[in-house]
Design a protein around this motif. Structure first.
Motif, mmCIF file in Angstrom:
data_model
loop_
_atom_site.group_PDB
_atom_site.id
_atom_site.type_symbol
_atom_site.label_atom_id
_atom_site.label_comp_id
_atom_site.label_asym_id
_atom_site.label_seq_id
_atom_site.Cartn_x
_atom_site.Cartn_y
_atom_site.Cartn_z
ATOM 1 N N PRO A 49 0.829 -1.217 0.000
ATOM 2 C CA PRO A 49 0.000 0.000 0.000
ATOM 3 C C PRO A 49 0.861 1.264 0.000
ATOM 4 C CG PRO A 49 0.131 -0.872 2.219
ATOM 5 C CD PRO A 49 0.879 -1.840 1.342
ATOM 6 N N TYR A 50 1.422 1.582 -1.139
ATOM 7 C CA TYR A 50 2.321 2.736 -1.220
ATOM 8 C C TYR A 50 1.536 4.046 -1.207
ATOM 9 C CZ TYR A 50 5.967 -0.569 -2.472
ATOM 10 O OH TYR A 50 6.872 -1.612 -2.452
ATOM 11 N N ASP A 51 2.136 5.048 -0.546
ATOM 12 C CA ASP A 51 1.546 6.382 -0.525
ATOM 13 C C ASP A 51 1.928 7.183 -1.756
ATOM 14 O OD1 ASP A 51 0.291 6.438 2.216
ATOM 15 O OD2 ASP A 51 2.353 5.946 2.771
ATOM 16 N N ALA A 52 3.078 6.864 -2.359
ATOM 17 C CA ALA A 52 3.544 7.570 -3.552
ATOM 18 C C ALA A 52 4.662 6.751 -4.196
ATOM 19 C CB ALA A 52 4.058 8.971 -3.194
ATOM 20 N N ALA A 53 5.040 7.143 -5.410
ATOM 21 C CA ALA A 53 6.129 6.470 -6.117
ATOM 22 C C ALA A 53 7.050 7.513 -6.744
ATOM 23 C CB ALA A 53 5.578 5.537 -7.195
ATOM 24 N N THR A 79 -2.000 5.855 -7.293
ATOM 25 C CA THR A 79 -0.896 6.275 -6.434
ATOM 26 C C THR A 79 -0.188 7.482 -7.049
ATOM 27 O OG1 THR A 79 -0.556 3.963 -5.805
ATOM 28 C CG2 THR A 79 1.239 5.516 -5.325
ATOM 29 N N PRO A 80 0.043 8.566 -6.284
ATOM 30 C CA PRO A 80 0.759 9.727 -6.821
ATOM 31 C C PRO A 80 2.161 9.330 -7.291
ATOM 32 C CG PRO A 80 -0.281 10.263 -4.725
ATOM 33 C CD PRO A 80 -0.407 8.785 -4.892
ATOM 34 N N VAL A 81 2.547 9.826 -8.464
ATOM 35 C CA VAL A 81 3.842 9.485 -9.047
ATOM 36 C C VAL A 81 4.656 10.751 -9.290
ATOM 37 C CG1 VAL A 81 5.027 8.482 -11.035
ATOM 38 C CG2 VAL A 81 2.964 7.388 -10.139
#
Length: 220
Positions: free
Chosen positions: A44-48, A73-75
């Motif tokens: 469960p990533y918050d961003a990449a 997911t924000p990149v």
């Protein structure tokens, strides 16, 4: 905060990985586009953070694949490709921000916080619960105006709980946020972190929901 880092340059990747850790950000680092294709489905990533010049599969193709899979997911694209057409193409392909190399780590951290803040519908860096206030940019926590001394995992857990007020979080969900792929998790690790936070903030601050998980309790 847990983020995915996709960067093939070992020096840059190591610098970002260690630098983010010092800012209280857990990062999983991969070095090829092939490995990154399905990475957003694994945790469960918050961003990449995404480099475009990746081996095996180019970063733009990875980004397109993520969006086709339905990942929101924000990149943050972090690349040496600084021409205007490439920046426009990256944003149009679904990136949320674009930063060119060379870069300052503090700016990367600030942009990550801004992306996550927007994705969570927040406008400020602080999270508050009663007299407990977290400054997510400075990685500090204060209770009744006094600074709390926290370990990195205690800080990450506190940030996770305050970002999910009213929700019950399972032990597995907490472990996914606090630990990376390359880190072993002791069977009672979450309970130990919660015990320490209760001692520092209040015995009823975190409630145990048997068979379900944990959630915020009394406001301090």
């Amino acid at each position: 905060m847990r983020i995915l880092l996709l960067e093939d340059d070992p020096d840059i990747g190591e610098g970002i990985h260690l630098g983010l850790k010092k800012h209280g950000i857990q990062a999983d680092w991969l070095q090829s586009g092939r490995l990154g294709l399905n990475a957003l489905s694994s945790a469960p990533y918050d961003a990449a953070i995404l480099d475009l010049g990746l081996p095996e599969i180019d970063g733009m193709r990875v980004l397109a694949h993520w969006r086709q899979q339905g990942h929101h997911t924000p990149v943050l694209i972090l690349t040496a490709r600084d021409a205007l057409p490439e920046r426009i193409a990256g944003l149009n392909a679904g990136a949320d921000d674009y930063l060119c190399k060379p870069f300052a780590l503090d700016e990367v951290v600030a942009r990550l916080h801004a992306l996550v803040r927007r994705s969570q519908g927040r406008t400020q860096e602080s999270l508050a619960y009663g007299q407990l206030v977290l400054d997510t940019a400075a990685c500090t926590a204060t209770l009744h105006g006094h600074t709390l001394t926290l370990t990195q995992r205690e800080w990450l857990l506190l940030q996770l709980l305050l970002s999910n007020q009213g929700r019950i979080l399972s032990r597995a969900q907490i472990e996914d946020k606090l630990y990376g792929w390359d880190q072993e998790v002791e069977s009672n690790a979450v309970e130990v972190h919660i015990h320490h936070l209760r001692k520092k903030i209040g015995s009823q601050f975190i409630l145990t929901r048997r068979g379900l998980g944990y959630q915020l309790g009394n406001e301090p």
